[in-house]
Design an enzyme around this catalytic site. Structure first.
Site, PDB file in Angstrom:
ATOM      1  N   CYS A  76       1.057  -1.429   0.144  1.00  0.00           N
ATOM      2  CA  CYS A  76      -0.044   0.084  -0.202  1.00  0.00           C
ATOM      3  C   CYS A  76       0.632   1.441   0.400  1.00  0.00           C
ATOM      4  O   CYS A  76       1.754   1.577   0.948  1.00  0.00           O
ATOM      5  CB  CYS A  76      -0.592   0.140   1.678  1.00  0.00           C
ATOM      6  SG  CYS A  76      -1.864   1.450   1.321  1.00  0.00           S
ATOM      7  N   CYS A 130      -0.662   3.864   2.031  1.00  0.00           N
ATOM      8  CA  CYS A 130      -0.717   3.902   3.648  1.00  0.00           C
ATOM      9  C   CYS A 130       1.093   4.159   3.616  1.00  0.00           C
ATOM     10  O   CYS A 130       1.067   4.691   5.324  1.00  0.00           O
ATOM     11  CB  CYS A 130      -0.852   2.272   4.055  1.00  0.00           C
ATOM     12  SG  CYS A 130      -2.430   1.757   3.444  1.00  0.00           S
ATOM     13  N   ASP A 131       1.645   3.552   3.194  1.00  0.00           N
ATOM     14  CA  ASP A 131       3.048   3.769   3.854  1.00  0.00           C
ATOM     15  C   ASP A 131       4.386   4.461   3.473  1.00  0.00           C
ATOM     16  O   ASP A 131       5.382   4.209   3.697  1.00  0.00           O
ATOM     17  CB  ASP A 131       4.061   1.768   3.755  1.00  0.00           C
ATOM     18  CG  ASP A 131       3.303   0.551   4.734  1.00  0.00           C
ATOM     19  OD1 ASP A 131       2.783   1.418   5.298  1.00  0.00           O
ATOM     20  OD2 ASP A 131       3.103   0.097   3.830  1.00  0.00           O
TER      21      ASP A 131
END
Length: 307
Positions: free
Chosen positions: A131, A134-135
C-alpha cells in the site's frame, strides 16, 4: 429472517446498501474490518464521476455516510460459513449468533497478490509494502522500487515520486497494461526509472530492505537495484471466503456471475471485484451493487408469489 445480508462494505457493498434501503428491504451489512475496501489504499481517485481528485479515504467515508443516512445497519463481524435452510440461508459469524436471510450478496472484493520471491515475507512491514498511500510517507527522500505494470503500480509510482528521491518501476513485460493517461504521466516524471522485461528474483536486506535483485527475462542479465522500500502491485486475489467449493468460481477463484450478479446458487449474488468481470474499478463495483439489489428484489418477489 432478513431479506438480504450484504457481506463487505466497499463500494459494491455500500451501493447495494443504499439501493436495498430504497427498495425497503430488511437487510444488514457485515464487515470484518474497516468500511471502504481497497479504495482506502488509493491516494487520489480521479475517475469516479462527479468527484474528481477525491481521496480514497474520503470517498469510502462518503459512501458509508450515504448508506447510513439511508438507514443501513453495518455490523462488525467476520463471516465464517453459510448453510442452506428452509426459505433461505443461515450465515455463521465469529462474534454472535448466526444470521438468517433469504438472500446473500457477497461484496468482499479482492486482496493484494504476492510475488512469492525470497525476502518478501521476511521483510514484510520492514520495507516491503502493498500500500503506497499507507506507507509512502516513511520513505520520503529515499529510493524505492514499485513492482507491477497495471493502473495501481503506475499510480503508486507517480504518487511515491512526489516524496521519494527515486522510484524504479519493474514490469515483466515490455509495455505497461495501465491506461495511456497514467503511462504518459509516468514517463513525464523525471525521478522515475522504468525497468521493462524484468522480474524480482530476491528482495535483499539485513534488518530492513536494502535493495532488489532483478533478472531480465529476455537476456537473463542480473542486476542489483538499491532501495529502502519495495511496493508490490501485481494484482489481486478474490476474497471468496473459501466458498469456492459451494459456489462455482472460475480458475482464479472469482465467483461466476454475470451482469445480474447472480451466482449459480439461487439466492446468492456476487458484486464488485469478487465476481468474474472484465473491468474492476470503483465505478463498476458500485454499479454491481445497484444491479445486484435490483435482481435480488425481483428474486424475492418471485419467492413471495410462490408462497
Amino acid at each position: 429472517m432478513y431479506d438480504l445480508v450484504i457481506i463487505g462494505s466497499g463500494p459494491a457493498g455500500m451501493a447495494a446498501a443504499i439501493y436495498a434501503a430504497r427498495a425497503e428491504l430488511s437487510f444488514v451489512v457485515l464487515e470484518k474490518g474497516v468500511s471502504g475496501g481497497q479504495v482506502l489504499n488509493t491516494s487520489d481517485v480521479d475517475n469516479y464521476p462527479g468527484l474528481p481528485g477525491i481521496s480514497g479515504f474520503d470517498l469510502a467515508e462518503k459512501l458509508e455516510e450515504h448508506a447510513k443516512h439511508c438507514g443501513a445497519e453495518i455490523r462488525m463481524a467476520e463471516v465464517t460459513e453459510f448453510e442452506k435452510i428452509e426459505g433461505g440461508f443461515r450465515i455463521s459469524i465469529d462474534s454472535d449468533d448466526p444470521v438468517e436471510t433469504r438472500t446473500i450478496l457477497i461484496a468482499t472484493g479482492a486482496q493484494p497478490r504476492k510475488l512469492g520471491c525470497p525476502g518478501e515475507e521476511e521483510f514484510a512491514g520492514m520495507g516491503v509494502s502493498y500500500c503506497a498511500t499507507c506507507d509512502g510517507a516513511f520513505f520520503k527522500n529515499r529510493e524505492v522500487v514499485v513492482i507491477g505494470g497495471g493502473n495501481t503500480a503506475v499510480e503508486d509510482a507517480i504518487y511515491l515520486a512526489r516524496g521519494c528521491s527515486k522510484v524504479t518501476i519493474v514490469h515483466r513485460r515490455d509495455e505497461f497494461r495501465a491506461s495511456k493517461t497514467l503511462v504518459t504521466a509516468l514517463r513525464k516524471t523525471p525521478n522515475i526509472e522504468i525497468a521493462f522485461d524484468s522480474v524480482v528474483d530476491e528482495i535483499c536486506g539485513e534488518d530492513t530492505v536494502t535493495g532488489v535483485t532483478l533478472r531480465n527475462v529476455k537476456t537473463g542479465a542480473i542486476r542489483n537495484v538499491p532501495a529502502d522500500g519495495v511496493f508490490v502491485a501485481v494484482g489481486t486475489n478474490p476474497v471468496n471466503l473459501g466458498w469456492q467449493d459451494s459456489i462455482p468460481c472460475d480458475a482464479a477463484g472469482y465467483f461466476l456471475a454475470g451482469e445480474d450478479c447472480a451466482t449459480q446458487v439461487p439466492g446468492i449474488y456476487a458484486a464488485g471485484d469478487v465476481r468474474t468481470k472484465d473491468l474492476r474499478q470503483i465505478v463498476t463495483a458500485a454499479a454491481d451493487g445497484a444491479n445486484a439489489v435490483y435482481h435480488i428484489d425481483q428474486y424475492l418477489a418471485e419467492l413471495a408469489a410462490q408462497e
